[in-house]
Design a protein around this motif. Structure first.
Motif: not given
Length: 226
Positions: A170-181
């Protein structure tokens, strides 16, 4: 299941049975257990929601570049974000509440987020996560904890690993959508924190979940970090 996990499960079920912690899910109309209400009574296995952010605040605030504007986020801005996330998750089974203590937002993704024993997010839930990710981008002055949970089926070590990998997915998906890691940390709890009875299928399904805790960063947090 270890004695510690069994004790936690029994305590959580006992509390559910002795409190009026049920609310009506606006998405389904069904009565569900309110994690916020349970946490407010004192926890019984849900005290992790009252604890500090995973990995702390300072490095994450600095790494994400959160600055002075953070002070304007708290209060009515959090209420606005809750309303908007409720809109993008309506009818999906995703639960949106305030965290215990009211200092953040808790978004709980249900069992159907993944196939059995899989860490691949289903297409339907990817669409929902798209909306949640956009909200995180629109409201950038917050830190995000992604927490994975399983039921009590299988070994403790397997469940712990599966919950960790699902949280990371889920974290990786959020990052893939533009949320700052830098804003995101993830952790798997395995079967340690059930919200329902693991002896029933419905209870096990409720326990298989991923929670996203969104914690606003206050002006005081920013000043302390820098």
């Amino acid at each position: 299941m270890t004695k510690k996990f069994l004790t936690t499960s029994v305590a959580a079920v006992a509390l559910i049975g002795t409190t009026t912690a049920c609310v009506t899910d606006p998405n389904t109309g069904n009565q569900v257990i309110s994690r916020a209400a349970i946490g407010g009574v004192g926890g019984a296995g849900l005290g992790y929601l009252l604890g500090g952010l995973i990995g702390g605040r300072t490095a994450r605030i600095v790494g994400a570049g959160i600055g002075a504007a953070a002070g304007g986020y708290v209060g009515y801005r959090m209420d606005e974000q809750i309303r908007e996330i409720e809109e993008v998750t309506a009818g999906t089974g995703v639960d949106v509440t305030e965290t215990p203590g009211g200092d953040g937002i808790l978004v709980t993704f249900p069992d159907v987020t993944f196939a059995v024993n899989s860490t691949t997010i289903t297409p339907a839930m990817r669409e929902v996560l798209d909306g949640v990710a956009q909200s995180m981008i629109d409201y950038p002055n917050s830190l995000i904890d992604v927490m994975g949970h399983t039921d009590a089926t299988g070994s403790d070590s397997y469940n712990l690993d599966l919950s960790r990998r699902r949280a990371e997915s889920v974290s990786n998906y959020l990052v893939s959508r533009g949320v700052a890691r830098a804003r995101i940390e993830s952790l798997g709890y395995g079967e340690q924190y059930p919200v329902a009875d693991n002896t029933t299928e419905a209870g096990r399904a409720a326990n298989r979940r991923v929670e996203i805790r969104i914690t606003p960063v206050t002006q005081e947090d920013v000043e302390a970090a820098y």
